[in-house]
Design an enzyme around this catalytic site. Structure first.
Site, PDB file in Angstrom:
ATOM      1  N   GLY A  55       9.462   4.606  -4.075  1.00 51.06           N
ATOM      2  CA  GLY A  55       8.382   5.756  -3.983  1.00 51.06           C
ATOM      3  C   GLY A  55       7.782   5.843  -5.172  1.00 51.06           C
ATOM      4  CG  ASP A 248       3.436   2.716  -4.399  1.00 52.83           C
ATOM      5  OD1 ASP A 248       3.180   2.656  -3.314  1.00 52.83           O
ATOM      6  OD2 ASP A 248       4.441   2.580  -4.929  1.00 52.83           O
ATOM      7  CG  ASN A 258       0.542   3.805   0.288  1.00 52.18           C
ATOM      8  OD1 ASN A 258       1.476   4.046  -0.605  1.00 52.18           O
ATOM      9  ND2 ASN A 258       0.579   4.346   1.447  1.00 52.18           N
TER      10      ASN A 258
HETATM   11  O1  MRU Z   1       8.315   0.070  -1.509  1.00 53.72           O
HETATM   12  P1  MRU Z   1       8.234   1.670  -1.293  1.00 53.72           P
HETATM   13  O2  MRU Z   1       9.073   2.301  -0.608  1.00 53.72           O
HETATM   14  O3  MRU Z   1       8.353   2.083  -2.920  1.00 53.72           O
HETATM   15  O4  MRU Z   1       6.610   2.320  -1.302  1.00 53.72           O
HETATM   16  C1  MRU Z   1       6.566   3.350  -1.123  1.00 53.72           C
HETATM   17  C2  MRU Z   1       5.193   3.573  -0.658  1.00 53.72           C
HETATM   18  O5  MRU Z   1       4.370   2.606  -0.483  1.00 53.72           O
HETATM   19  C3  MRU Z   1       4.596   5.015  -0.894  1.00 53.72           C
HETATM   20  O6  MRU Z   1       3.847   5.210   0.294  1.00 53.72           O
HETATM   21  C4  MRU Z   1       4.229   5.190  -2.101  1.00 53.72           C
HETATM   22  O7  MRU Z   1       5.200   5.048  -2.956  1.00 53.72           O
HETATM   23  C5  MRU Z   1       3.371   6.496  -2.280  1.00 53.72           C
HETATM   24  S1  MRU Z   1       4.223   7.821  -2.213  1.00 53.72           S
HETATM   25  C6  MRU Z   1       5.090   7.849  -3.674  1.00 53.72           C
END
Ligand code: MRU
Length: 368
Positions: A55, A248, A258
């Site tokens: 995240g 992101d 995202n």
């Molecule tokens: O691969 P991840 O679990 O790190 O991806 C997370 C996401 O896509 C979230 O929606 C994104 O980080 C936005 S919220 C911090």
């Protein structure tokens, strides 16, 4: 947020030894709650790359603490080379979330302001804590601003539950606390507004099924898990009032990267006139790029994450099982880009803004 009645952030400093940083190892959720200790730059790089933490916001906060631990282990006579090597190693771990490089660069800048090794370590410690505290307080404010949108829909629906669809986990586990997409949901739920959340399972990592459902369950927010392909159908049948996702990396023109699949939800929302909001703290803006599709690097992860699925067996054992013929080729793009034109608004710590360059820059005039 509370886990079994006890307040947790997703990352914190050990109370007996300030050189140890603690995280929740999210690979084991929702089945096991395991706390991991991080100390070396390699510990941090592995935790980010292998998604013990994930995240955008939490990746940034973790990188901040990683740079503090890098400072502790950097010798006086080689401090600058050692700290720059650590910065490069960390930035390489995950390419899409801009918070990572943002937090590392913030630390490099802070440390450059003071002279001695001891001062640099102290500075890195306060900066890491500041980055984490800021993340939590920005998310709390995102909640307050987003609450107004949910209130409005609830009023229009005369108190009937507001159905919100979300993708991946943009909850407190993706930040230091509160979450971005979930913050308005928690704020609405806590103020007595009826909400119901449709949670996309979010293949291949299943952050929706494993993490968002766990979080919402813990806060007693009504929710229903759906397979990733269900959202469009629900929208066509009036079963979704709004979509809120995280991001992101967001360009200053309003394009949003995202979790893979977000774009398809935005297309379906647009086709059905359903408001599609993206919630983010300002650390997720990339102020250097204006074309998300061309310029945001999209992480590609191991094909194994698509070829296998992990879960609890009927014998109560965590197992990884194959879901396709041996030898199948798989591609694993972790993110996609939703163009600004499909986004109703961005919910930031400073307020809600149109996903367009002029509106974003008038909310953040210091980046003009
Ligand atoms: O691969 P991840 O679990 O790190 O991806 C997370 C996401 O896509 C979230 O929606 C994104 O980080 C936005 S919220 C911090």
């Amino acid at each position: 947020m509370k886990v079994n009645g006890k307040h947790f952030r997703t990352i914190w400093v050990d109370k007996d030894n300030p050189e140890i940083i603690k995280i929740i190892d999210q690979r084991h959720l929702p089945h096991e709650f395991i706390i991991e200790e991080l100390k070396t730059v390699t510990d941090f790089a592995t935790a980010i790359k292998e998604m013990h933490v994930r995240g955008a916001g939490l990746i940034g906060a973790t990188a901040g603490f990683a740079m503090y631990c890098a400072a502790i282990s950097s010798p006086e006579n080689n401090f600058s080379t050692s700290i720059n090597n650590a910065a490069r190693k960390l930035i390489k771990t995950r390419p899409t979330a801009t918070n990572l490089a943002w937090a590392v660069n913030r630390q490099l800048k802070a440390m450059a302001e003071v002279e001695s090794r001891e001062e640099k370590i102290k500075k890195a410690f306060t900066t890491a804590k500041q980055t984490a505290d800021e993340d939590a307080s920005f998310c709390r404010r995102i909640g307050e601003h987003g609450l107004e949108i949910i209130k409005e829909i609830s009023k229009r629906k005369k108190g009937e539950p507001v159905n919100i669809l979300t993708h991946c986990n943009a909850g407190w586990l993706a930040f230091v606390d509160y979450g971005s997409a979930t913050a308005p949901i928690y704020a609405a739920h806590n103020s007595g507004i009826k909400v119901h959340v449709w949670v996309d399972e979010t293949r291949p990592w299943l952050q929706g099924a494993g993490l968002t459902c766990w979080e919402l369950g813990g806060e007693k927010v009504p929710h229903t898990l759906i397979s990733d392909n269900t959202g469009g159908h629900l929208m066509q049948h009036g079963m979704v009032d709004m979509v809120i996702t995280g991001t992101d990396r967001t360009t200053y023109t309003g394009d949003v990267a995202n979790k893979i699949g977000t774009y398809l939800k935005a297309l379906a929302a647009s086709d059905n006139n359903i408001p599609f909001y993206v919630a983010l703290p300002s650390s997720t803006f990339d102020w250097r790029i204006n074309d998300g599709l061309k310029e945001i690097p999209i992480e590609e992860r191991s094909a194994d994450e698509v070829l296998y699925i992990k879960g609890l067996s009927s014998q109560n054992k965590l197992e990884k099982i194959s879901i396709c013929p041996a030898g199948t080729r798989a591609a694993n793009f972790a993110f996609d880009v939703t163009p600004a034109r499909l986004i109703t608004g961005l919910i930031t710590e400073r307020g809600i803004v149109k996903a367009d360059k002029d509106a974003i820059l008038s909310l953040y005039p210091e980046y003009r």
